[in-house]
Design a protein around this motif. Structure first.
Motif, PDB file in Angstrom:
ATOM      1  N   VAL A  17       0.839  -1.208   0.000  1.00  0.00           N
ATOM      2  CA  VAL A  17       0.000   0.000   0.000  1.00  0.00           C
ATOM      3  C   VAL A  17       0.871   1.253   0.000  1.00  0.00           C
ATOM      4  CG1 VAL A  17      -1.631   1.341   1.375  1.00  0.00           C
ATOM      5  CG2 VAL A  17      -1.959  -1.117   1.102  1.00  0.00           C
ATOM      6  N   GLY A  18       1.933   1.234   0.819  1.00  0.00           N
ATOM      7  CA  GLY A  18       2.850   2.380   0.845  1.00  0.00           C
ATOM      8  C   GLY A  18       3.501   2.629  -0.497  1.00  0.00           C
ATOM      9  N   LEU A 435       2.941   5.133  10.130  1.00  0.00           N
ATOM     10  CA  LEU A 435       1.987   6.224   9.974  1.00  0.00           C
ATOM     11  C   LEU A 435       2.492   7.512  10.634  1.00  0.00           C
ATOM     12  CD1 LEU A 435      -1.374   4.329  10.395  1.00  0.00           C
ATOM     13  CD2 LEU A 435      -0.540   5.470   8.364  1.00  0.00           C
ATOM     14  N   MET A 436       3.245   7.400  11.703  1.00  0.00           N
ATOM     15  CA  MET A 436       3.791   8.595  12.326  1.00  0.00           C
ATOM     16  C   MET A 436       4.835   9.256  11.430  1.00  0.00           C
ATOM     17  SD  MET A 436       4.114   7.581  16.327  1.00  0.00           S
ATOM     18  CE  MET A 436       2.662   7.090  17.249  1.00  0.00           C
ATOM     19  N   LEU A 437       5.650   8.458  10.755  1.00  0.00           N
ATOM     20  CA  LEU A 437       6.619   9.020   9.827  1.00  0.00           C
ATOM     21  C   LEU A 437       5.917   9.697   8.655  1.00  0.00           C
ATOM     22  CD1 LEU A 437       9.370   6.235   9.758  1.00  0.00           C
ATOM     23  CD2 LEU A 437       9.534   8.511  10.769  1.00  0.00           C
ATOM     24  N   ILE A 438       4.817   9.114   8.177  1.00  0.00           N
ATOM     25  CA  ILE A 438       4.035   9.749   7.119  1.00  0.00           C
ATOM     26  C   ILE A 438       3.459  11.073   7.614  1.00  0.00           C
ATOM     27  CG2 ILE A 438       1.936   9.548   5.733  1.00  0.00           C
ATOM     28  CD1 ILE A 438       2.473   6.622   5.420  1.00  0.00           C
ATOM     29  N   THR A 439       2.978  11.077   8.867  1.00  0.00           N
ATOM     30  CA  THR A 439       2.432  12.313   9.444  1.00  0.00           C
ATOM     31  C   THR A 439       3.500  13.397   9.512  1.00  0.00           C
ATOM     32  OG1 THR A 439       0.845  11.057  10.769  1.00  0.00           O
ATOM     33  CG2 THR A 439       1.341  13.296  11.484  1.00  0.00           C
ATOM     34  N   LEU A 440       4.697  13.016   9.968  1.00  0.00           N
ATOM     35  CA  LEU A 440       5.783  13.986  10.062  1.00  0.00           C
ATOM     36  C   LEU A 440       6.178  14.502   8.681  1.00  0.00           C
ATOM     37  CD1 LEU A 440       7.602  15.315  12.171  1.00  0.00           C
ATOM     38  CD2 LEU A 440       9.253  13.469  11.797  1.00  0.00           C
ATOM     39  N   ALA A 441       6.233  13.593   7.693  1.00  0.00           N
ATOM     40  CA  ALA A 441       6.568  13.998   6.329  1.00  0.00           C
ATOM     41  C   ALA A 441       5.503  14.931   5.763  1.00  0.00           C
ATOM     42  CB  ALA A 441       6.716  12.767   5.446  1.00  0.00           C
TER      43      ALA A 441
END
Length: 541
Positions: A17-18, A435-441
Motif C-alpha cells: 500500500v505504501g 503512519l507517524m513518519l508519514i504524518t511527520l513527512a
C-alpha cells in the motif's frame, strides 16, 4: 505459526500500500510539473492619459485608451500645461486585456497592483507620508461594440512609500522616485471578455486632496490571473479525487458501523478529516465557468481553513492516542488545551479574511493594506501565523519523539511473549511508526509548500523538458493530502478478521473474534485492546 503468517502478510500488505501511494504521489507532482503550465501569469499595463473636459465626468461616458472610439490622448503633463488642461480633467485609462486578446472564465481571478512613476521637482516635491486619492471605476463588456457596464466605483486612498536616491537639488529634477507597489484591485471571477479601468486623481487644494504627491508621470498596473491551462489540470484533479475519497469514506464508515462498539475518538476524527478533504475536493469551481461567482476566492479560503484546522487537530489527537501512557485520552475534552487554540486561530483567520475578501465582494478596490492600522494588523497576523506554524511543527516533532520513545520502552516486554503474539505486537508497532513518519513527512511538506508558494516562483529546464516547480508543488501537495487521508481511512478501518477459536487460548493470547486495529485506545465490548492493556500495565509499573 498461523499468527506469524498473518502478521507477515499484514506487513507485506502495508508495504505494498505504501508503494502504491508513493507512485500516486510522484504522479501528482509530475502532473503539475510536466503537464500544467505556471499557476499564474503577470501582465504589465501602461495607462493612457485621456482628456475629459465634460462636467459630471464618469457618470455618462467611459474613456477607451485605444480602438475605434478611443479618447483624446495626452503625451505627457507638459502638454496638458501648455493646453491649459486641469488635472481634474485627465483620466488614466487601462483596457484589459491587451489589444487582440480576450479574458476567459478559466482565468478564475484577477489581481492588480499599481506602480506610480513620480518625478522629483523642486516646486512640487513629494511630502513625507503623502497619501494619494484615487477616483476609480471598473466596467465590462462581452462584445467590442457593446456599451460598457459598470461593475464598481470607489474613492480609494493609498499611502505612498517612496525613496529618492539622489540629493534633492535642481540637477536631480526629472529623476524618478523609487516607490513601493500599491494594492489596487482583486476580483474573484473573470466572467467577461473585456474590462475597462478609468482612474482619476482629483485635486482639491482647499481640502488638501492630492496635494504634495509629487509630479506623477505615469500610472502602471500589473495584472495577475490564473493560467487557463493550470485551471483545467486543477479541475481535472478535483474531479478525479472527489469520488476516490467519497468511496473510501463510505467503506471506512461502513466498517465502523458493523462493529459491536461505538466509534472511538480517533475513528471519528479520521472520518471528520475525510469530510473536510471531500469539502475541498468537490469541484464546484466548474460552475464558475458559466456563472459570475465573485465569492469563489472567499469560499476557497473557508474550505482550506476548515481542512487546515481539522488536519492540525488530527495530528495532535493522532499522536496523543498513540502516547501509550496511563492518561485517558479517548475524549475530545482531553485535548482542549491543544485543540482550543486551533479553533480560536481559525476563527481569527476567518474574521481577517472576511475583512479583506468579504469587503471586496462589494468593492474590489478595497484592501486592508491601504491604512496604517490595517497594514500593521495584517503584518502582525502574518508574523504570528509564521511563528505559530514553526512552534506547532516543533511541538508536533516533540510529541512524535515521545511516542517513539514510549513505544520503544514497551518493546522491552515483547521478548517474554510467545512468538506469534510477539509478532502480532511488532506488526502493530511497525504500523504506528509507519503512519507517524508519514504524518511527520506531511507536516514538513506542508511547511515547505507554504514557504515556496509565498517566496519562490520559478521553473527548471533540462533540454526540451520544462518542469514548472510551483505547479508541481500545488498539484503534489494537494495530491499528498488526499493520499494521506485515503491511507488513514484504509489502514485504520477496523478489521473483522479473527484468529479462530483454536487460537484463542494459544500462544497469540487474544480472545476469539477480537478485532485487530492500529490504534491503541480502541475499546471492544469486552474491554480495551491488548496493546492498550500492555501500555497501562507498563505505565502502572
Amino acid at each position: 505459526m498461523a499468527g506469524a503468517i498473518i502478521e507477515n502478510m499484514s506487513t507485506r500488505k502495508l508495504c505494498i500500500v505504501g508503494g502504491i501511494l508513493l507512485v500516486f504521489q510522484v504522479i501528482a507532482f509530475l502532473v503539475g510539473g510536466l503537464i500544467a503550465p505556471s499557476p499564474t501569469t503577470a501582465v504589465p499595463y501602461m495607462s493612457v492619459k485621456c482628456i475629459d473636459v465634460r462636467k459630471n465626468h464618469h457618470k455618462t461616458k467611459w474613456l477607451m485608451p485605444w480602438g475605434p472610439n478611443h479618447c483624446k490622448k495626452l503625451k505627457d503633463f507638459d502638454e496638458a500645461v501648455s493646453r491649459q488642461i486641469e488635472a481634474n480633467d485627465i483620466v488614466f485609462a487601462v483596457h484589459i486585456p491587451l489589444p487582440s486578446k480576450e479574458m476567459s472564465p478559466w482565468f478564475q481571478f484577477m489581481l492588480f497592483i499599481m506602480q506610480l512613476d513620480i518625478a522629483f521637482k523642486m516646486d512640487n516635491d513629494l511630502k513625507e507620508n503623502a497619501e494619494i486619492t484615487l477616483d476609480v471605476s471598473l466596467a465590462y463588456r462581452d462584445n467590442m461594440f457593446d456599451d460598457w457596464e459598470e461593475i464598481a466605483h470607489a474613492i480609494e486612498i493609498r499611502k505612498l512609500k517612496c525613496t529618492f536616491g539622489s540629493p534633492k537639488t535642481v540637477e536631480s529634477e526629472g529623476r524618478h522616485y523609487d516607490c513601493d507597489f500599491l494594492p489596487f484591485m482583486e476580483i474573484g471571477s473573470v466572467a467577461h471578455k473585456y474590462y475597462l479601468i478609468n482612474i482619476r486623481l482629483p485635486v482639491n487644494d482647499r481640502k488638501g486632496i492630492n496635494v504634495g504627491i509629487g509630479e506623477i508621470k505615469d500610472i502602471r498596473l500589473v495584472g495577475i490571473h490564473q493560467n487557463g491551462g493550470f485551471t483545467k489540470v486543477w479541475f481535472a484533479m478535483k474531479t478525479f479525487l472527489t469520488p476516490s475519497i467519497l468511496i473510501i469514506m463510505v467503506w471506512y464508515w461502513r466498517r465502523i458501523t458493523l462493529m459491536t462498539r461505538a466509534p472511538v475518538l480517533l475513528e471519528k476524527v479520521i472520518f471528520a478529516l475525510g469530510i473536510s478533504m471531500t469539502f475541498i475536493n468537490i469541484p464546484v469551481e466548474w460552475f464558475s465557468i458559466g456563472f459570475d461567482w465573485t465569492w469563489m476566492l472567499l469560499f476557497g479560503d473557508i474550505r482550506q481553513g476548515i481542512f487546515y484546522a481539522m488536519l492540525l487537530s488530527f495530528w495532535i489527537i493522532f499522536c496523543g492516542e498513540h502516547m501509550m501512557d496511563q492518561n485517558e485520552r479517548n475524549r475530545l475534552s482531553g485535548y482542549w488545551k491543544q485543540v482550543g487554540p486551533i479553533a480560536v486561530g481559525s476563527f481569527c483567520l476567518f474574521i481577517f479574511d472576511m475583512c479583506e475578501r468579504g469587503v471586496q465582494l462589494k468593492n474590489p478596490f478595497y484592501s486592508i493594506w491601504t491604512t496604517e492600522v490595517g497594514t500593521e494588523l495584517a503584518m502582525a497576523f502574518i508574523i504570528v501565523a509564521g511563528i505559530c506554524l514553526c512552534l506547532y511543527f516543533l511541538f508536533l516533532c516533540f510529541m512524535v519523539f515521545q511516542v517513539f520513545r514510549n513505544i520503544s520502552g514497551k518493546q522491552s516486554s515483547l521478548p517474554f511473549f510467545f512468538k506469534a503474539r510477539r509478532l502480532h505486537y511488532e506488526g502493530l508497532i511497525f504500523r504506528f511508526k509507519f503512519l507517524m513518519l508519514i504524518t511527520l513527512a506531511c507536516a514538513a511538506m506542508t511547511v515547505i509548500f507554504f514557504i515556496v508558494s509565498q517566496v519562490f516562483f520559478f521553473y527548471w529546464k533540462w533540454g526540451d523538458i520544462t518542469i514548472q516547480v510551483n505547479s508541481a508543488f500545488f498539484t503534489g501537495i494537494y495530491g499528498m493530502w488526499n493520499l494521506y487521508v485515503f491511507a488513514l481511512m484504509f489502514l485504520y478501518a477496523p478489521s473483522h478478521k479473527n484468529y479462530g477459536d483454536d487460537q484463542s487460548n494459544g500462544d497469540l493470547g487474544v480472545n476469539s473474534g477480537e478485532e485487530l486495529q492500529l490504534t491503541t485506545t480502541i475499546t471492544h465490548v469486552d474491554g480495551p485492546t491488548e496493546v492498550y492493556k500492555l501500555a497501562r500495565k507498563e505505565a502502572q509499573e
